[in-house]
Design a protein around this motif. Structure first.
Motif, PDB file in Angstrom:
ATOM      1  N   HIS A  37       0.874  -1.180   0.000  1.00 48.46           N
ATOM      2  CA  HIS A  37       0.000   0.000   0.000  1.00 48.46           C
ATOM      3  C   HIS A  37       0.907   1.223   0.000  1.00 48.46           C
ATOM      4  CE1 HIS A  37      -3.384  -2.602   0.872  1.00 48.46           C
ATOM      5  NE2 HIS A  37      -4.194  -1.552   0.731  1.00 48.46           N
ATOM      6  N   GLU A  57      -3.940   5.177   4.418  1.00 49.39           N
ATOM      7  CA  GLU A  57      -4.278   5.239   2.989  1.00 49.39           C
ATOM      8  C   GLU A  57      -5.607   5.930   2.731  1.00 49.39           C
ATOM      9  OE1 GLU A  57      -6.174   1.582   4.554  1.00 49.39           O
ATOM     10  OE2 GLU A  57      -4.200   2.508   4.792  1.00 49.39           O
ATOM     11  N   TRP A  58      -6.415   6.144   3.809  1.00 48.88           N
ATOM     12  CA  TRP A  58      -7.686   6.870   3.641  1.00 48.88           C
ATOM     13  C   TRP A  58      -7.517   8.361   3.955  1.00 48.88           C
ATOM     14  CZ3 TRP A  58     -13.160   4.783   4.619  1.00 48.88           C
ATOM     15  CH2 TRP A  58     -13.295   3.468   4.148  1.00 48.88           C
ATOM     16  N   HIS A  69      -5.493   3.711  -5.333  1.00 50.41           N
ATOM     17  CA  HIS A  69      -6.293   3.419  -4.148  1.00 50.41           C
ATOM     18  C   HIS A  69      -7.549   4.290  -4.168  1.00 50.41           C
ATOM     19  CE1 HIS A  69      -7.234   2.394   0.079  1.00 50.41           C
ATOM     20  NE2 HIS A  69      -6.567   1.306  -0.205  1.00 50.41           N
ATOM     21  N   HIS A  70      -8.263   4.412  -3.061  1.00 51.74           N
ATOM     22  CA  HIS A  70      -9.549   5.126  -3.058  1.00 51.74           C
ATOM     23  C   HIS A  70      -9.390   6.605  -3.428  1.00 51.74           C
ATOM     24  CE1 HIS A  70     -10.718   1.461  -1.244  1.00 51.74           C
ATOM     25  NE2 HIS A  70     -10.668   1.800   0.042  1.00 51.74           N
ATOM     26  N   TYR A 113      -3.157  -3.881  -7.457  1.00 51.16           N
ATOM     27  CA  TYR A 113      -4.375  -3.557  -6.705  1.00 51.16           C
ATOM     28  C   TYR A 113      -5.029  -2.390  -7.422  1.00 51.16           C
ATOM     29  CZ  TYR A 113      -7.027  -1.077  -3.021  1.00 51.16           C
ATOM     30  OH  TYR A 113      -7.998  -0.402  -2.305  1.00 51.16           O
ATOM     31  N   ARG A 149     -14.608   2.609  -5.513  1.00 50.22           N
ATOM     32  CA  ARG A 149     -14.419   3.772  -4.656  1.00 50.22           C
ATOM     33  C   ARG A 149     -13.316   4.633  -5.259  1.00 50.22           C
ATOM     34  NH1 ARG A 149     -13.585   1.730   1.330  1.00 50.22           N
ATOM     35  NH2 ARG A 149     -15.541   0.593   1.009  1.00 50.22           N
ATOM     36  N   TRP A 158      -6.039  -7.336  -8.525  1.00 53.28           N
ATOM     37  CA  TRP A 158      -6.554  -7.378  -7.144  1.00 53.28           C
ATOM     38  C   TRP A 158      -7.477  -6.176  -6.946  1.00 53.28           C
ATOM     39  CZ3 TRP A 158      -7.675  -6.061  -2.232  1.00 53.28           C
ATOM     40  CH2 TRP A 158      -7.645  -7.070  -1.246  1.00 53.28           C
ATOM     41  N   ASP A 179     -10.579  -3.891  -5.319  1.00 53.78           N
ATOM     42  CA  ASP A 179     -11.032  -3.641  -3.944  1.00 53.78           C
ATOM     43  C   ASP A 179     -12.371  -2.919  -3.977  1.00 53.78           C
ATOM     44  OD1 ASP A 179      -9.442  -2.199  -0.941  1.00 53.78           O
ATOM     45  OD2 ASP A 179     -11.015  -3.704  -1.235  1.00 53.78           O
ATOM     46  N   THR A 180     -13.152  -3.220  -2.973  1.00 54.02           N
ATOM     47  CA  THR A 180     -14.388  -2.479  -2.698  1.00 54.02           C
ATOM     48  C   THR A 180     -15.213  -2.186  -3.938  1.00 54.02           C
ATOM     49  OG1 THR A 180     -13.144  -0.411  -2.844  1.00 54.02           O
ATOM     50  CG2 THR A 180     -13.440  -1.351  -0.662  1.00 54.02           C
ATOM     51  N   ARG A 225     -13.217  -9.299  -5.465  1.00 53.52           N
ATOM     52  CA  ARG A 225     -13.760  -7.956  -5.269  1.00 53.52           C
ATOM     53  C   ARG A 225     -13.958  -7.211  -6.590  1.00 53.52           C
ATOM     54  NH1 ARG A 225     -10.649  -6.072   0.364  1.00 53.52           N
ATOM     55  NH2 ARG A 225     -11.510  -7.743   1.659  1.00 53.52           N
ATOM     56  N   GLU A 241     -10.041 -10.543   4.896  1.00 49.53           N
ATOM     57  CA  GLU A 241      -9.303  -9.337   5.271  1.00 49.53           C
ATOM     58  C   GLU A 241      -8.931  -9.383   6.752  1.00 49.53           C
ATOM     59  OE1 GLU A 241      -8.899  -4.788   4.593  1.00 49.53           O
ATOM     60  OE2 GLU A 241      -9.654  -6.254   3.143  1.00 49.53           O
ATOM     61  N   TRP A 249      -2.578  -0.269   6.670  1.00 47.51           N
ATOM     62  CA  TRP A 249      -2.115  -0.715   5.352  1.00 47.51           C
ATOM     63  C   TRP A 249      -1.109   0.304   4.822  1.00 47.51           C
ATOM     64  CZ3 TRP A 249      -3.572  -5.530   4.058  1.00 47.51           C
ATOM     65  CH2 TRP A 249      -4.756  -6.029   4.616  1.00 47.51           C
TER      66      TRP A 249
HETATM   67  C1  JFZ Z   1     -10.115  -2.070   1.958  1.00 48.98           C
HETATM   68  C2  JFZ Z   1      -9.524  -0.674   1.898  1.00 48.98           C
HETATM   69  O1  JFZ Z   1     -10.501   0.223   2.317  1.00 48.98           O
HETATM   70  C3  JFZ Z   1      -8.301  -0.567   2.765  1.00 48.98           C
HETATM   71  O2  JFZ Z   1      -7.777   0.743   2.652  1.00 48.98           O
HETATM   72  C4  JFZ Z   1      -7.263  -1.580   2.291  1.00 48.98           C
HETATM   73  O3  JFZ Z   1      -6.877  -1.282   0.977  1.00 48.98           O
HETATM   74  C5  JFZ Z   1      -7.893  -2.985   2.352  1.00 48.98           C
HETATM   75  C6  JFZ Z   1      -6.960  -4.035   1.772  1.00 48.98           C
HETATM   76  O4  JFZ Z   1      -9.116  -3.051   1.659  1.00 48.98           O
HETATM   77  O5  JFZ Z   1     -10.654  -2.281   3.245  1.00 48.98           O
HETATM   78  C7  JFZ Z   1     -11.581  -3.293   3.379  1.00 48.98           C
HETATM   79  C8  JFZ Z   1     -12.225  -3.891   2.317  1.00 48.98           C
HETATM   80  C9  JFZ Z   1     -13.146  -4.893   2.537  1.00 48.98           C
HETATM   81  C10 JFZ Z   1     -13.367  -5.307   3.817  1.00 48.98           C
HETATM   82  C11 JFZ Z   1     -12.754  -4.705   4.907  1.00 48.98           C
HETATM   83  C12 JFZ Z   1     -11.847  -3.671   4.670  1.00 48.98           C
HETATM   84  N1  JFZ Z   1     -14.294  -6.358   4.066  1.00 48.98           N
HETATM   85  O6  JFZ Z   1     -14.885  -6.899   3.071  1.00 48.98           O
HETATM   86  O7  JFZ Z   1     -14.458  -6.813   5.216  1.00 48.98           O
END
Ligand code: JFZ
Length: 450
Positions: free
Chosen positions: A48, A67-68, A115-116, A159, A164, A222, A224-225, A253, A265, A287
Motif C-alpha cells: 500500500h 491510505e484513507w 487506491h480510493h 491492486y 471507490r 486485485w 477492492d471495494t 472484489r 481481510e 495498510w
Molecule cells: C479495503 C480498503 O478500504 C483498505 O484501505 C485496504 O486497501 C484494504 C486491503 O481493503 O478495506 C476493506 C475492504 C473490505 C473489507 C474490509 C476492509 N471487508 O470486506 O471486510
C-alpha cells in the motif's frame, strides 16, 4: 483463377494457423491452469503506497490516518492535489523492494496502482491525477517494479480500487443508513447525481486496459471495494481482462459472486476451504505507512499465520506500507527477513502443498503433498510437547519415512490403535516452528470427505 485459388489457400493456411495459435495460448486456458502458480506460491507481498504515504498518517496533528488520508482528514480534492505535487519518493528502489519480497520467500507482489484517492501510481494517459503529471516524481514506479519482478522471477500484480474513487465525480458508494459515507461528499455532495457507469467508462475500464497492456504479464488483478458495481458491470470487466490477458487471475472484489478466489481481510478462517482463498494482513494496524503505529506483529506470529493459512488451503498476502520517500520500514524488512530465513529451510512444507487432512492440532498444523501415490505430511510444531511425543489420530497408513525437515535427521514413529505416535527430540530445533516430515503409504482421507 488458379492464382486466386492458391492465394485463398495460402490466406486460410496463414490466418487459420495464427488464429489457432492465439486461441491455444489465449482463451482456452482452464481455471486450474490459471490458478496453478498462485496456489503453489502460497505467499505474496501486498504494497500500500501512494501520496498518503508522505503524511505518514499525520495531518494537522492527528496521527491515525493512513491510505484513507484524503477521506479521514476531510481534505478537499484541490488541496489533496496540491499535496500530491509535493510527493517525491526519491529513495524508491524497485530492486530493493523486490529483493525484500524474494528473500522473504514471497512469490508475487500486489502493489496499489490506484487506491480510493483515485491517484494513479503509474503513467496513466486516462487521467492526470497520477504520479507523472500530478507529483514531483515523474517516474513510473509500477513500470520499474514490473521489470524488476520479471528480473527476479516474482509475479507482478496490481491492486485497483474499483468502486471507490474520491477524485472522480461519478463514483457513488452504497448508503449506510441515509449517508453514502464512503463517497467524496466534500467535492461531490450530491450522491444521487453520480452515475457509476460514467466513471467506469471514463476512468476505471480505460485504466484497467492500460494496466493490462503496458506492464507485461499481470499475475493478479486485485480489485477492492466494488461497492455499487453490479454483477453485469463486474462481468464486463472480467471479460475485458480475459480477452487481454487470459492467464490473469482476478480476485472476488471485482463484483458480486465473481472472481477466481475469495479474500479474507485481516483474519484467518477457522476451517479448511477447498475453494481458492487468500488472507490479506497488515504487519501493524495500518495498510498505508503510519509512523506512529508500532503495534507490529512478531515474526513468530507471521510464520505461524503462513503455516496456519497454508494448512487450510489458502494464500497469505502480507502487507508493507512504504514511507513517502519510498522506503519499506525497517520493522517490516527485519520481520520479513526472519520469515524468509525460516522458509529457506522449511519452504517444502509450504510451496505446492495442499490443506491438512486433519483437524488442527493444539501443538501445530499440517500440510501435505501427494507423491507417487503416497502422501508426504508436513507437521509444523508450534508448541513443543513436554513428553516429546506428537499424537496424530486416525493415521493407520504404513509410515515409509519420518525425519526432521531442516536436518533430515530420522525420527521414530509407532502406530497405536487410535493413530500415529511421532517421537520428537527433547527440544525444538527451531523455536519458530519445527517441521516433521512423515511419508506414509497411500492417501489419507481428508476431513471434508468424512
Ligand atoms: C479495503 C480498503 O478500504 C483498505 O484501505 C485496504 O486497501 C484494504 C486491503 O481493503 O478495506 C476493506 C475492504 C473490505 C473489507 C474490509 C476492509 N471487508 O470486506 O471486510
Amino acid at each position: 483463377m488458379e492464382k486466386l485459388k492458391n492465394f485463398i489457400l495460402l490466406f486460410v493456411l496463414v490466418f487459420g494457423s495464427v488464429k489457432a495459435q492465439n486461441t491455444s495460448d489465449s482463451t482456452d486456458i482452464t481455471q486450474e491452469q490459471r490458478m496453478e502458480w498462485w496456489q503453489d506460491a502460497r505467499f505474496g507481498m501486498f504494497i500500500h503506497w501512494g501520496v498518503y504515504s508522505k503524511a505518514g498518517g499525520e495531518w494537522k496533528g492527528e496521527t491515525n490516518h493512513a491510505e484513507w488520508l484524503q477521506f479521514t482528514a476531510k481534505i478537499p480534492l484541490q488541496e489533496y492535489k496540491e499535496y500530491a505535487k509535493t510527493f517525491n519518493p526519491i529513495k524508491f528502489d524497485a530492486k530493493e523492494w523486490v529483493s525484500i519480497a524474494k528473500n522473504a520467500g514471497m512469490k508475487y507482489i500486489v502493489v496499489t496502482s490506484k487506491h480510493h484517492d483515485g491517484f494513479a501510481m503509474y503513467n496513466s494517459q486516462v487521467n492526470d491525477h497520477n504520479i507523472i503529471k500530478g507529483s514531483s516524481f515523474h517516474r513510473d514506479p509500477l513500470k520499474e517494479l514490473a521489470e524488476e519482478c520479471k528480473k527476479q522471477g516474482l509475479r507482478f500484480c496490481v491492486y485497483y480500487s474499483l468502486g471507490r474513487d474520491w477524485e472522480d465525480p461519478d463514483c457513488p458508494t452504497g448508503y449506510a443508513g441515509n449517508i453514502a459515507w464512503r463517497s467524496n461528499l466534500i467535492d461531490y455532495p450530491i450522491e444521487k447525481d453520480k452515475k457509476l457507469q460514467r466513471y467506469l467508462d471514463r476512468k476505471a475500464i480505460p485504466q484497467i486496459k492500460e494496466l493490462l497492456t503496458n506492464y507485461g504479464d499481470i499475475g493478479v488483478m486485485w480489485f477492492d471495494t466494488y461497492e455499487l458495481v453490479s454483477k453485469q458491470q463486474g462481468q464486463k470487466i472480467v471479460d475485458i481482462i480475459r480477452e487481454l490477458q487470459p492467464k490473469c487471475i482476478i480476485n472476488s472484489r471485482v463484483g458480486p459472486c465473481l472472481g477466481d478466489y475469495t479474500v479474507n481481510e485481516q483474519e484467518v478462517p477457522e476451517g479448511i476451504s477447498i475453494k481458492p482463498w487468500e488472507s490479506c494482513m497488515t504487519m501493524n494496524n495500518h495498510w498505508g505507512y503510519n509512523k506512529a503505529d508500532d503495534n507490529w506483529r512478531t515474526s513468530e506470529e507471521l510464520v505461524h499465520h503462513l503455516i496456519d493459512i497454508a494448512s487450510k488451503g489458502g494464500n497469505f498476502l502480507l502487507n508493507v506500507g512504504p514511507t513517502g520517500e519510498g522506503v519499506i520500514p525497517t520493522e517490516s524488512a527485519e520481520r520479513l527477513k526472519v520469515v524468509g530465513d525460516w522458509i529457506k529451510v522449511n519452504g517444502e512444507a509450504i510451496y505446492g502443498t495442499t490443506f491438512s487432512p486433519f483437524e488442527k492440532f493444539v501443538w501445530g498444523r499440517c500440510t501435505q503433498k501427494k507423491e507417487n501415490g503416497n502422501t508426504i505430511l508436513y507437521f509444523s510444531v508450534f508448541n513443543w510437547p513436554e513428553n516429546g511425543e506428537l499424537i496424530v489420530p486416525e493415521v493407520h497408513n504404513k509410515v515409509m519415512k519420518s525425519s526432521l525437515l531442516d536436518s533430515g535427521k530420522q525420527i521414530k514413529t509407532h502406530s497405536l490403535d487410535n493413530g500415529l505416535v511421532i517421537k520428537l527430540p527433547n527440544s525444538a530445533p527451531d523455536p519458530l516452528a519445527t517441521v516433521v516430515k512423515v511419508v506414509v503409504e497411500g492417501v489419507i482421507d481428508d476431513p471434508s470427505s468424512k
